[in-house]
Design an enzyme around this catalytic site. Structure first.
Site, PDB file in Angstrom:
ATOM      1  N   HIS A 120      25.843  58.083  28.060  1.00 27.40           N
ATOM      2  CA  HIS A 120      24.788  57.329  27.388  1.00 27.40           C
ATOM      3  C   HIS A 120      23.736  58.255  26.797  1.00 27.40           C
ATOM      4  O   HIS A 120      22.629  57.835  26.504  1.00 27.40           O
ATOM      5  CB  HIS A 120      24.166  56.322  28.349  1.00 27.40           C
ATOM      6  CG  HIS A 120      25.167  55.337  28.845  1.00 27.40           C
ATOM      7  ND1 HIS A 120      25.674  54.342  28.044  1.00 27.40           N
ATOM      8  CD2 HIS A 120      25.788  55.204  30.041  1.00 27.40           C
ATOM      9  CE1 HIS A 120      26.555  53.638  28.729  1.00 27.40           C
ATOM     10  NE2 HIS A 120      26.645  54.144  29.933  1.00 27.40           N
ATOM     11  N   CYS A 134      24.267  69.119  10.244  1.00 25.23           N
ATOM     12  CA  CYS A 134      25.144  70.228  10.663  1.00 25.23           C
ATOM     13  C   CYS A 134      25.664  70.086  12.089  1.00 25.23           C
ATOM     14  O   CYS A 134      26.509  70.858  12.512  1.00 25.23           O
ATOM     15  CB  CYS A 134      24.428  71.569  10.490  1.00 25.23           C
ATOM     16  SG  CYS A 134      23.141  71.915  11.715  1.00 25.23           S
ATOM     17  N   CYS A 147      19.390  74.075   9.581  1.00 25.49           N
ATOM     18  CA  CYS A 147      19.650  73.655   8.195  1.00 25.49           C
ATOM     19  C   CYS A 147      18.540  72.793   7.605  1.00 25.49           C
ATOM     20  O   CYS A 147      18.597  72.467   6.412  1.00 25.49           O
ATOM     21  CB  CYS A 147      20.983  72.912   8.121  1.00 25.49           C
ATOM     22  SG  CYS A 147      20.923  71.226   8.776  1.00 25.49           S
ATOM     23  N   GLY A 180      25.694  54.656  41.501  1.00 25.27           N
ATOM     24  CA  GLY A 180      24.683  53.722  41.019  1.00 25.27           C
ATOM     25  C   GLY A 180      25.014  52.948  39.766  1.00 25.27           C
ATOM     26  O   GLY A 180      24.116  52.502  39.071  1.00 25.27           O
ATOM     27  N   SER A 186      26.880  49.695  37.680  1.00 24.32           N
ATOM     28  CA  SER A 186      27.427  48.343  37.831  1.00 24.32           C
ATOM     29  C   SER A 186      28.900  48.312  37.439  1.00 24.32           C
ATOM     30  O   SER A 186      29.598  47.349  37.740  1.00 24.32           O
ATOM     31  CB  SER A 186      26.653  47.357  36.955  1.00 24.32           C
ATOM     32  OG  SER A 186      26.891  47.642  35.581  1.00 24.32           O
TER      33      SER A 186
END
Length: 162
Positions: free
Chosen positions: A6, A17, A45, A87, A89
């Site tokens: 996540h 880039c 960049c 931890g 779900s």
């Protein structure tokens, strides 16, 4: 290895880039679920930097680098003898389906793997788990650390010589 499926609140990436920067501060400045621009330019960049957090409703199109992270996690699950989920779900697709990939027997591990879940709640993956520990993750990991590293220094035992 830990998979950051996540994203990471301290990482921003260049949309042009692909450069990746780990920062000592929280990079997210956007407030919308589908907004990821941090407002800073890439040091390589000059392109726009974006956070790599996967918000509810985001897909790989919103955070392209997370597709590669998901693929790395999937390959790790296939190879793992043991997967410990802490931890979660285990109910948000597609990440919730990764841990069970360790279980089937394969050529490199004919006995298959084991899934252990540490969570206060029941999960949809409980029937697949070899063990479900209903306890705080910190307590479980402290017990694992104590069992595996009995002589490891604790913060109380650390001292700094001035």
């Amino acid at each position: 290895r830990t998979a950051a499926l996540h994203g990471n609140l301290f990482v921003e990436e260049c949309a042009q880039c692909g450069a990746r920067y780990e920062r000592p501060f929280k990079v997210r400045t956007a407030t919308g679920l589908f907004e990821h621009a941090t407002g800073r330019p890439c040091e390589k960049c000059g392109g726009p930097l974006r956070d790599n957090l996967v918000n509810f409703g985001n897909t790989f199109e919103h955070v392209p680098s997370m597709e590669a992270e998901h693929d790395r996690a999937w390959v790790a699950m296939l190879k793992a003898d043991l997967v410990v989920v802490l931890g979660s779900s285990l109910s948000v697709p597609t990440a919730c389906d990764l841990p069970e990939e360790c279980i089937p027997p394969r050529e490199a591990k004919p006995a298959g793997g084991r899934l252990v879940i540490v969570s206060f709640q029941n999960t949809p993956k409980d029937p697949l788990a070899a063990l479900h520990i209903f306890a705080p993750c910190d307590d479980v990991m402290a017990a694992v650390e104590a069992a595996l590293l009995p002589a490891a220094p604790t913060p109380e035992r650390l001292s700094v010589d001035a």
